[in-house]
Design a protein around this motif. Structure first.
Motif, PDB file in Angstrom:
ATOM      1  N   LYS A 146       5.960  10.563  -7.387  1.00 28.29           N
ATOM      2  CA  LYS A 146       5.302  11.719  -6.750  1.00 28.29           C
ATOM      3  C   LYS A 146       6.278  12.478  -5.855  1.00 28.29           C
ATOM      4  O   LYS A 146       6.235  13.706  -5.788  1.00 28.29           O
ATOM      5  CB  LYS A 146       4.076  11.281  -5.958  1.00 28.29           C
ATOM      6  N   ALA A 147       7.176  11.756  -5.164  1.00 30.48           N
ATOM      7  CA  ALA A 147       8.172  12.414  -4.310  1.00 30.48           C
ATOM      8  C   ALA A 147       9.085  13.306  -5.144  1.00 30.48           C
ATOM      9  O   ALA A 147       9.432  14.418  -4.722  1.00 30.48           O
ATOM     10  CB  ALA A 147       8.980  11.378  -3.549  1.00 30.48           C
ATOM     11  N   SER A 148       9.452  12.852  -6.336  1.00 30.74           N
ATOM     12  CA  SER A 148      10.317  13.659  -7.196  1.00 30.74           C
ATOM     13  C   SER A 148       9.600  14.911  -7.703  1.00 30.74           C
ATOM     14  O   SER A 148      10.243  15.873  -8.112  1.00 30.74           O
ATOM     15  CB  SER A 148      10.837  12.831  -8.372  1.00 30.74           C
ATOM     16  N   GLU A 149       8.257  14.913  -7.650  1.00 31.98           N
ATOM     17  CA  GLU A 149       7.458  16.078  -8.042  1.00 31.98           C
ATOM     18  C   GLU A 149       7.154  16.986  -6.851  1.00 31.98           C
ATOM     19  O   GLU A 149       6.437  17.970  -6.982  1.00 31.98           O
ATOM     20  CB  GLU A 149       6.135  15.621  -8.675  1.00 31.98           C
ATOM     21  N   GLY A 150       7.664  16.619  -5.658  1.00 30.76           N
ATOM     22  CA  GLY A 150       7.469  17.449  -4.477  1.00 30.76           C
ATOM     23  C   GLY A 150       6.316  17.046  -3.580  1.00 30.76           C
ATOM     24  O   GLY A 150       6.022  17.726  -2.599  1.00 30.76           O
ATOM     25  N   TRP A 151       5.657  15.921  -3.882  1.00 30.74           N
ATOM     26  CA  TRP A 151       4.554  15.441  -3.049  1.00 30.74           C
ATOM     27  C   TRP A 151       5.106  14.632  -1.886  1.00 30.74           C
ATOM     28  O   TRP A 151       6.103  13.928  -2.018  1.00 30.74           O
ATOM     29  CB  TRP A 151       3.604  14.577  -3.873  1.00 30.74           C
ATOM     30  N   GLU A 152       4.427  14.685  -0.761  1.00 31.98           N
ATOM     31  CA  GLU A 152       4.814  13.937   0.437  1.00 31.98           C
ATOM     32  C   GLU A 152       3.795  12.820   0.673  1.00 31.98           C
ATOM     33  O   GLU A 152       2.585  13.047   0.657  1.00 31.98           O
ATOM     34  CB  GLU A 152       4.815  14.872   1.649  1.00 31.98           C
ATOM     35  N   LEU A 153       4.297  11.602   0.913  1.00 34.14           N
ATOM     36  CA  LEU A 153       3.424  10.474   1.221  1.00 34.14           C
ATOM     37  C   LEU A 153       2.800  10.678   2.591  1.00 34.14           C
ATOM     38  O   LEU A 153       3.494  10.930   3.561  1.00 34.14           O
ATOM     39  CB  LEU A 153       4.211   9.160   1.203  1.00 34.14           C
ATOM     40  N   VAL A 154       1.479  10.584   2.657  1.00 37.81           N
ATOM     41  CA  VAL A 154       0.767  10.696   3.928  1.00 37.81           C
ATOM     42  C   VAL A 154       0.437   9.307   4.461  1.00 37.81           C
ATOM     43  O   VAL A 154       0.713   8.985   5.609  1.00 37.81           O
ATOM     44  CB  VAL A 154      -0.529  11.537   3.778  1.00 37.81           C
ATOM     45  N   GLN A 155      -0.155   8.474   3.594  1.00 36.86           N
ATOM     46  CA  GLN A 155      -0.601   7.155   4.054  1.00 36.86           C
ATOM     47  C   GLN A 155      -0.922   6.258   2.871  1.00 36.86           C
ATOM     48  O   GLN A 155      -1.306   6.734   1.798  1.00 36.86           O
ATOM     49  CB  GLN A 155      -1.841   7.313   4.922  1.00 36.86           C
ATOM     50  N   ILE A 156      -0.781   4.960   3.096  1.00 38.50           N
ATOM     51  CA  ILE A 156      -1.252   3.955   2.143  1.00 38.50           C
ATOM     52  C   ILE A 156      -2.399   3.220   2.822  1.00 38.50           C
ATOM     53  O   ILE A 156      -2.218   2.627   3.882  1.00 38.50           O
ATOM     54  CB  ILE A 156      -0.149   2.951   1.762  1.00 38.50           C
ATOM     55  N   LEU A 157      -3.584   3.299   2.219  1.00 40.40           N
ATOM     56  CA  LEU A 157      -4.773   2.680   2.809  1.00 40.40           C
ATOM     57  C   LEU A 157      -5.121   1.400   2.056  1.00 40.40           C
ATOM     58  O   LEU A 157      -5.351   1.431   0.854  1.00 40.40           O
ATOM     59  CB  LEU A 157      -5.968   3.635   2.720  1.00 40.40           C
ATOM     60  N   PRO A 158      -5.180   0.267   2.736  1.00 38.02           N
ATOM     61  CA  PRO A 158      -5.674  -0.944   2.081  1.00 38.02           C
ATOM     62  C   PRO A 158      -7.206  -0.879   2.014  1.00 38.02           C
ATOM     63  O   PRO A 158      -7.863  -0.579   3.002  1.00 38.02           O
ATOM     64  CB  PRO A 158      -5.210  -2.063   3.005  1.00 38.02           C
ATOM     65  N   VAL A 159      -7.743  -1.119   0.824  1.00 38.87           N
ATOM     66  CA  VAL A 159      -9.196  -1.074   0.630  1.00 38.87           C
ATOM     67  C   VAL A 159      -9.695  -2.503   0.462  1.00 38.87           C
ATOM     68  O   VAL A 159      -9.233  -3.229  -0.414  1.00 38.87           O
ATOM     69  CB  VAL A 159      -9.565  -0.217  -0.601  1.00 38.87           C
ATOM     70  N   LEU A 160     -10.630  -2.883   1.310  1.00 40.58           N
ATOM     71  CA  LEU A 160     -11.158  -4.242   1.310  1.00 40.58           C
ATOM     72  C   LEU A 160     -12.523  -4.306   0.639  1.00 40.58           C
ATOM     73  O   LEU A 160     -13.295  -3.354   0.698  1.00 40.58           O
ATOM     74  CB  LEU A 160     -11.281  -4.764   2.744  1.00 40.58           C
ATOM     75  N   ASN A 161     -12.825  -5.454   0.046  1.00 41.28           N
ATOM     76  CA  ASN A 161     -14.158  -5.711  -0.482  1.00 41.28           C
ATOM     77  C   ASN A 161     -14.975  -6.278   0.666  1.00 41.28           C
ATOM     78  O   ASN A 161     -14.791  -7.428   1.058  1.00 41.28           O
ATOM     79  CB  ASN A 161     -14.112  -6.694  -1.648  1.00 41.28           C
ATOM     80  N   GLU A 162     -15.850  -5.466   1.205  1.00 38.49           N
ATOM     81  CA  GLU A 162     -16.622  -5.872   2.379  1.00 38.49           C
ATOM     82  C   GLU A 162     -17.905  -6.620   2.022  1.00 38.49           C
ATOM     83  O   GLU A 162     -18.638  -7.035   2.903  1.00 38.49           O
ATOM     84  CB  GLU A 162     -16.946  -4.638   3.212  1.00 38.49           C
ATOM     85  N   LYS A 163     -18.167  -6.811   0.744  1.00 37.40           N
ATOM     86  CA  LYS A 163     -19.384  -7.510   0.330  1.00 37.40           C
ATOM     87  C   LYS A 163     -19.232  -9.025   0.435  1.00 37.40           C
ATOM     88  O   LYS A 163     -20.202  -9.734   0.490  1.00 37.40           O
ATOM     89  CB  LYS A 163     -19.745  -7.116  -1.099  1.00 37.40           C
TER      90      LYS A 163
END
Length: 65
Positions: free
Chosen positions: A31-48
């Motif tokens: 994505k960086a090579s396509e010009g996108w900038e990383l904003v954040q990496i969110l860990p998604v948890l199974n809360e069930k």
């Protein structure tokens, strides 16, 4: 404009595998090579479940157009 990419967890760190995070790094570089900038990496948890477990990462990118 923002883009959200989900990467499902495979193996897991307890199993000694880092394949999932290697995939995250690959996506970030692509994505960086396509010009996108990383904003954040969110860990998604199974809360069930009684103890929350990581099920995926959501990667957030931003591009100014």
């Amino acid at each position: 404009m923002y883009e959200f990419i989900d990467v499902e967890i495979e193996g897991g760190l307890k199993a000694g595998k880092t394949d999932t995070f290697d995939e995250v790094k690959k996506i970030i570089n692509e994505k960086a090579s396509e010009g996108w900038e990383l904003v954040q990496i969110l860990p998604v948890l199974n809360e069930k479940w009684s103890s929350a477990q990581l099920v995926k990462y959501t990667i957030v990118f931003k591009v100014n157009k």
